[in-house]
Design an enzyme around this catalytic site. Structure first.
Site, PDB file in Angstrom:
ATOM      1  N   ASP A  20      49.054  47.925  36.259  1.00 14.39           N
ATOM      2  CA  ASP A  20      48.782  46.480  36.243  1.00 14.39           C
ATOM      3  C   ASP A  20      50.020  45.692  35.830  1.00 14.39           C
ATOM      4  O   ASP A  20      50.855  46.180  35.065  1.00 14.39           O
ATOM      5  CB  ASP A  20      47.611  46.212  35.274  1.00 14.39           C
ATOM      6  CG  ASP A  20      46.967  44.857  35.512  1.00 14.39           C
ATOM      7  OD1 ASP A  20      47.203  44.256  36.585  1.00 14.39           O
ATOM      8  OD2 ASP A  20      46.232  44.392  34.621  1.00 14.39           O
ATOM      9  N   ASN A  68      39.690  43.932  44.574  1.00 17.17           N
ATOM     10  CA  ASN A  68      40.953  43.287  44.944  1.00 17.17           C
ATOM     11  C   ASN A  68      40.895  42.607  46.315  1.00 17.17           C
ATOM     12  O   ASN A  68      41.797  41.852  46.684  1.00 17.17           O
ATOM     13  CB  ASN A  68      42.120  44.284  44.897  1.00 17.17           C
ATOM     14  CG  ASN A  68      42.547  44.673  43.490  1.00 17.17           C
ATOM     15  OD1 ASN A  68      43.018  45.776  43.259  1.00 17.17           O
ATOM     16  ND2 ASN A  68      42.395  43.763  42.526  1.00 17.17           N
ATOM     17  N   ARG A 194      41.126  46.732  29.390  1.00 13.12           N
ATOM     18  CA  ARG A 194      39.831  46.951  30.043  1.00 13.12           C
ATOM     19  C   ARG A 194      40.007  48.001  31.132  1.00 13.12           C
ATOM     20  O   ARG A 194      41.118  48.321  31.543  1.00 13.12           O
ATOM     21  CB  ARG A 194      39.265  45.643  30.606  1.00 13.12           C
ATOM     22  CG  ARG A 194      40.189  44.926  31.566  1.00 13.12           C
ATOM     23  CD  ARG A 194      39.533  43.648  32.138  1.00 13.12           C
ATOM     24  NE  ARG A 194      40.530  42.865  32.873  1.00 13.12           N
ATOM     25  CZ  ARG A 194      41.204  41.836  32.343  1.00 13.12           C
ATOM     26  NH1 ARG A 194      40.983  41.434  31.111  1.00 13.12           N
ATOM     27  NH2 ARG A 194      42.102  41.183  33.084  1.00 13.12           N
TER      28      ARG A 194
HETATM   29  C1  IPE Z   1      42.930  46.737  38.289  1.00 13.66           C
HETATM   30  O1  IPE Z   1      43.766  45.660  38.104  1.00 13.66           O
HETATM   31  C2  IPE Z   1      43.080  47.263  39.687  1.00 13.66           C
HETATM   32  C3  IPE Z   1      44.329  47.951  39.980  1.00 13.66           C
HETATM   33  C4  IPE Z   1      45.273  48.243  39.136  1.00 13.66           C
HETATM   34  C5  IPE Z   1      44.484  48.407  41.352  1.00 13.66           C
HETATM   35  P1  IPE Z   1      43.285  44.154  38.310  1.00 13.66           P
HETATM   36  O2  IPE Z   1      44.461  43.312  38.002  1.00 13.66           O
HETATM   37  O3  IPE Z   1      42.682  44.005  39.644  1.00 13.66           O
HETATM   38  O4  IPE Z   1      42.151  44.023  37.227  1.00 13.66           O
HETATM   39  P2  IPE Z   1      41.589  42.737  36.454  1.00 13.66           P
HETATM   40  O5  IPE Z   1      41.217  41.734  37.495  1.00 13.66           O
HETATM   41  O6  IPE Z   1      42.675  42.251  35.570  1.00 13.66           O
HETATM   42  O7  IPE Z   1      40.428  43.260  35.677  1.00 13.66           O
HETATM   43  C1  IPE Z   2      49.015  45.360  40.203  1.00 13.70           C
HETATM   44  O1  IPE Z   2      49.138  44.309  39.342  1.00 13.70           O
HETATM   45  C2  IPE Z   2      47.624  45.871  40.316  1.00 13.70           C
HETATM   46  C3  IPE Z   2      47.066  45.703  41.667  1.00 13.70           C
HETATM   47  C4  IPE Z   2      45.869  45.219  41.851  1.00 13.70           C
HETATM   48  C5  IPE Z   2      47.834  46.104  42.825  1.00 13.70           C
HETATM   49  P1  IPE Z   2      48.459  42.890  39.593  1.00 13.70           P
HETATM   50  O2  IPE Z   2      48.665  42.483  40.999  1.00 13.70           O
HETATM   51  O3  IPE Z   2      47.070  42.901  39.133  1.00 13.70           O
HETATM   52  O4  IPE Z   2      49.361  41.995  38.651  1.00 13.70           O
HETATM   53  P2  IPE Z   2      48.892  40.932  37.590  1.00 13.70           P
HETATM   54  O5  IPE Z   2      47.839  41.571  36.749  1.00 13.70           O
HETATM   55  O6  IPE Z   2      48.348  39.768  38.365  1.00 13.70           O
HETATM   56  O7  IPE Z   2      50.124  40.596  36.839  1.00 13.70           O
HETATM   57 MG    MG Z   3      46.183  42.626  37.351  1.00 16.00          MG
END
Ligand code: IPE
Ligand code: IPE
Ligand code: MG
Length: 245
Positions: A20, A68, A194
């Protein structure tokens, strides 16, 4: 890929990572979110290369969740494109290094071109057992459990399965992760604390480690520190520490 963890310090055999922070990493540089995702692939390469040295034998990476899809279409498109590019560029090298590649998650709403790439990656590495790289793509823990329930119900309706014979091990065989051991260590980068629907069943007794680094900045040292933290934990599985009884 070396596997030199000594026998007395067994690694977290199955390590799962919620990668993340790509978007925040890009935003901090005034760049589009897709730029962060692209850089995130470099971190994937680095971590896949070094995880084995730290005693990890199964590495499962969360790369696109069933939730996503709610992101802007261009970002979703960029994430799909990156999976294709990664597999196309790295598959042969991974295969030669003895890595078995698996992709878990829903397939029925992916395009045939992507499904073909996934099938090819899995088939090409089917006989490998040195290291197990699993990419969770279009994956959600609830979705996975739901699909398993549907498969169980189909078998029961067909008379192929006695409901009384269904236990945890048997249900586990219906999950996408049937071939993988339970998760020992779950890491999430970017400071969020989380699970976000990752490996809900498999991580029932995983040790959770949250790391502040954004995924593009996550280093081998960060992974080594998370593994050290794991080794300091006392895993009790609902029991008591040895010698405490
Ligand atoms: C979790 O990250 C999904 C992946 C890493 C692929 P998100 O960024 O989508 O999760 P939330 O929305 O912060 O819970
Ligand atoms: C990568 O980070 C996780 C994926 C869902 C690919 P994010 O795209 O969620 O990045 P942040 O949390 O918005 O910084
Ligand atoms: Mg994220």
């Amino acid at each position: 890929m070396s596997d030199d963890a000594s026998a007395d310090t067994p690694g977290p055999r199955h390590t799962a990572i919620i990668m993340d922070g790509n978007g925040r990493w890009a935003k901090a540089r005034g760049r589009p979110r897709s730029f962060g995702h692209k850089r995130g692939v470099e971190t994937v390469r680095k971590i896949v290369e070094h995880a084995g040295d730290l005693g990890v034998r199964y590495l499962t990476l969360f790369s696109f969740s069933t939730e996503n899809w709610s992101r802007p279409a261009d970002e979703v498109g960029a994430l799909f494109e990156l999976l294709k590019l990664y597999v196309e560029a790295d598959l042969e090298g991974l295969a030669r290094r003895g890595v078995r590649v698996r992709v878990i998650g829903r397939r029925d709403n992916l395009g045939p071109d992507l499904v073909a790439i996934i099938d090819r990656a899995e088939a090409r590495t089917r006989d490998n057992d040195e290291f197990h790289l699993t990419i969770a793509f279009n994956y959600g823990g609830r979705d996975e459990i739901l699909r398993a329930c549907q498969a169980v119900a189909r078998d029961v309706a067909a008379g192929a399965l006695d409901p009384a014979a269904l236990d945890e091990a048997r249900l586990g065989e219906f999950l996408d992760t049937a071939a993988l051991p339970d998760v020992d260590l779950m890491i999430r980068t970017s400071g969020e604390q989380r699970i976000s629907n990752f490996l809900l069943w498999q991580a029932a007794y995983a040790e959770l480690v949250f790391v502040d680094a954004l995924w593009p900045d996550f280093s081998r040292d960060d992974l080594a520190r998370a593994v050290d933290t794991y080794h300091q934990r006392a895993r009790r599985y609902g029991g008591v520490d040895a010698g405490a009884a």
